[in-house]
Design an enzyme around this catalytic site. Structure first.
Site, mmCIF file in Angstrom:
data_model
loop_
_atom_site.group_PDB
_atom_site.id
_atom_site.type_symbol
_atom_site.label_atom_id
_atom_site.label_comp_id
_atom_site.label_asym_id
_atom_site.label_seq_id
_atom_site.Cartn_x
_atom_site.Cartn_y
_atom_site.Cartn_z
ATOM 1 N N ALA A 191 -6.309 8.445 2.372
ATOM 2 C CA ALA A 191 -6.030 9.546 3.297
ATOM 3 C C ALA A 191 -5.248 10.689 2.662
ATOM 4 C CB ALA A 191 -5.272 9.017 4.514
ATOM 5 N N GLY A 196 -9.944 12.719 2.021
ATOM 6 C CA GLY A 196 -9.218 11.978 3.042
ATOM 7 C C GLY A 196 -8.354 12.860 3.910
ATOM 8 N N VAL A 238 -6.265 -0.586 -1.743
ATOM 9 C CA VAL A 238 -7.575 -1.198 -1.508
ATOM 10 C C VAL A 238 -7.768 -2.461 -2.345
ATOM 11 C CG1 VAL A 238 -8.705 0.925 -0.774
ATOM 12 C CG2 VAL A 238 -8.645 0.321 -3.221
ATOM 13 N N ALA A 258 -11.327 6.077 -0.272
ATOM 14 C CA ALA A 258 -10.540 5.808 -1.481
ATOM 15 C C ALA A 258 -11.445 5.321 -2.609
ATOM 16 C CB ALA A 258 -9.468 4.763 -1.190
ATOM 17 N N LYS A 331 -19.718 3.413 -8.570
ATOM 18 C CA LYS A 331 -20.094 3.791 -7.210
ATOM 19 C C LYS A 331 -21.399 3.112 -6.791
ATOM 20 C CE LYS A 331 -17.249 6.746 -5.173
ATOM 21 N NZ LYS A 331 -16.728 6.497 -3.815
ATOM 22 N N PRO A 354 -21.984 12.555 -1.229
ATOM 23 C CA PRO A 354 -21.752 13.976 -1.484
ATOM 24 C C PRO A 354 -21.948 14.360 -2.944
ATOM 25 C CG PRO A 354 -19.663 12.826 -1.313
ATOM 26 C CD PRO A 354 -20.742 11.807 -1.042
#
Length: 531
Positions: A191, A196, A238, A258, A331, A354
């Site tokens: 965040a 975030g 995380v 995150a 990713k 994105p």
């Protein structure tokens, strides 16, 4: 030496709506084309176009943006494509063609026919446009700017600039308050990051209760922008499954933003791979344990594809099996594992992919904003010889919001605003702030293999983060990272803001909050200390 070419084209004609086929209505389009480098154009045969369109009852001075494909030597065709937002606020797309006919040379070169379709791909209107030689040929010729660009050459003349109000930056894309939203609690991981923080602001504006998950709460400076918002801040790395479970208790959904967003690190396993891959696994497991039924995952367009040369744009069903950088590979692994785990746990997973993200609201640089700052502060002697797909962070956050609120959203969604080369981006930077002197020289393709070594040396001398290691160069060199946004436009009603606005706001944010340091370029003062 290279050449930059610009031109303008005024087209007028009629269009016939599908719901009233017998009625002809007037339409007028002003297009401006730009070829940043002749060498690139000869390779891709694509011209970036933008301008305005007025179509009675459909669009009033609507901003258009798209491409013109120059395929004279192969098919004699000139396909035009542009998108715009209609009077009803919906996204539309025009697709048309000029077809060269030897026996009707003048008429074929001045006639553009096509159709307008809506976000669902349904035909809205047929269009006939012409360039009037008597009144417009002289204007077209006068608009043509051909400028040689070599060492010491000034930048090409700008097209009629779209005015950008730089009095301030809108931190978020405005969204209306949603009745009943205050009854729902949502969690945002990462965040305090670029995406975030923007997403948290949008969720609050929408009316949701937000729990902001951060890696560590002891970093007071980094958390200051977040602490000024009416959110619950919790510490939940995380990589800490127990902390994540506590953070997700009572949540309706979790936005997992995150990740280890770096192109290079001393310890890549610790700083890139583990936070990205194991972090995603832990979030899905924590969501299952806490009874959260919806997870919005931030992936990357790089997980979909990296090179669209000689083909249509990449689409969501594709996977990039040729990824070079560790970040992109991480990713891909993270997203694939998340899909498998979510299915096993009965969790609805939606993945947003994105492209390179810029825009305001960052308090520490990402790899994308870092290179922007280097250009703005005059730290780069030459521009990268690449074109990139970009997206505004505010648009990306809005895509996450729409994906969460849609009952029918499913699968993956590419989120991209514009495909632009660095020379064009540099011109837009100067347009936004004429006091900025961007480089006029582009690194020749033949010298790109030296970029990683220069990047390493520059990092050692100036103390700046690595921006172009060999793996990142391999991801970009000789590629066209173009991505289709048809699905997100059609299914979620999403559309991006004006790319010039994005560039201008990014420049303003950097100039206002990250002033150029007198010493090492990496020591950019945090914006809350300089404001």
């Amino acid at each position: 030496m290279d050449f930059s070419i610009r031109f303008a084209e005024n087209l007028t004609g009629t269009f016939r709506r599908s719901d009233t086929p017998g009625v002809q209505l007037p339409i007028a389009v002003i297009l401006r084309g730009h070829i940043p480098q002749l060498a690139d154009f000869l390779r891709t045969r694509r011209i970036e176009i933008e301008g305005t369109m007025h179509a009675e009852g459909l669009a009033h001075e609507a901003r258009v943006e798209g491409t013109l494909h120059f395929d004279l030597f192969h098919s004699g065709r000139f396909p035009y494509e542009w998108s715009f937002v209609g009077l009803d606020g919906q996204a539309y797309r025009f697709a048309g063609t000029k077809t060269l006919r030897a026996l009707e040379l003048v008429d074929s070169m001045t006639t553009l026919t096509g159709e307008i379709v809506d976000a669902d791909g349904d035909e809205v209107a047929n269009v006939d446009l012409t360039l009037d030689l008597d009144s417009d040929l002289g204007r077209l010729i006068r608009s043509m700017v051909v400028r040689a660009r070599g060492k010491g050459a000034p930048p090409a003349e700008a097209l009629s600039p779209i005015s950008v109000d730089l009095a301030g930056v809108e931190r978020i894309r405005h969204v209306d308050e949603l009745p009943g939203a205050s009854e729902k609690l949502v969690v945002v991981t990462g965040a305090a990051g670029h995406l975030g923080l923007t997403l948290v602001r949008q969720l609050l504006q929408r009316g949701y209760r937000v729990r902001a998950s951060v890696r560590a709460t002891r970093d007071r400076d980094r958390l200051l922008p977040l602490s000024e918002l009416p959110v619950e801040i919790v510490e939940a790395d995380v990589l800490n499954p127990v902390a994540l479970r506590r953070a997700l208790v009572g949540a309706d959904a979790v936005f997992h933003a995150a990740a280890g967003f770096k192109v290079w690190a001393q310890d890549e396993e610790r700083d890139i791979f583990a936070p990205t891959v194991q972090g995603a696994r832990n979030v899905i497991a924590a969501a299952e344990h806490a009874g959260v039924k919806k997870v919005i995952l931030t992936s990357t367009a790089g997980a979909v594809g990296r090179d669209a040369r000689g083909r249509e744009e990449h689409e969501e069903h594709e996977w990039n099996d040729d990824a070079r950088s560790l970040y992109v590979r991480a990713k891909i692994i993270a997203e694939r594992q998340a899909w498998q785990l979510a299915q096993e746990a009965g969790i609805k997973l939606i993945s947003l992919c994105p492209t390179a993200m810029i825009g305001p609201n960052f308090h520490r640089h990402t790899p994308a904003t870092e290179i922007f700052a280097q250009v703005v502060h005059g730290k780069l002697a030459a521009l990268p010889p690449f074109a990139t797909s970009w997206v505004d962070v505010r648009d990306c956050a809005y895509a996450h919001l729409l994906a969460y609120e849609s009952e029918t959203a499913s699968g993956r969604y590419l989120v991209s605003g514009a495909y632009r080369s660095w020379p064009l981006v540099a011109e837009l930077i100067t347009e936004a702030d004429p006091s900025i002197r961007t480089p006029h020289v582009v690194i020749p393709e033949s010298l790109t293999s030296f970029i990683p070594a220069l990047d390493w040396a520059r990092s050692k001398v100036w103390g700046v983060p690595r921006m172009m290691p060999k793996s990142a160069l391999d991801e970009l060199k000789g590629t066209e990272g173009r991505f289709s946004t048809d699905k997100i436009r059609r299914e979620l009603g999403w559309s991006p803001m004006d790319f010039r606005r994005t560039v201008a706001d990014t420049v303003l944010w950097i100039r206002a909050h990250f002033p150029a340091p007198a010493g090492r370029a990496s020591e950019l003062e945090p914006w809350w200390r300089s404001s």
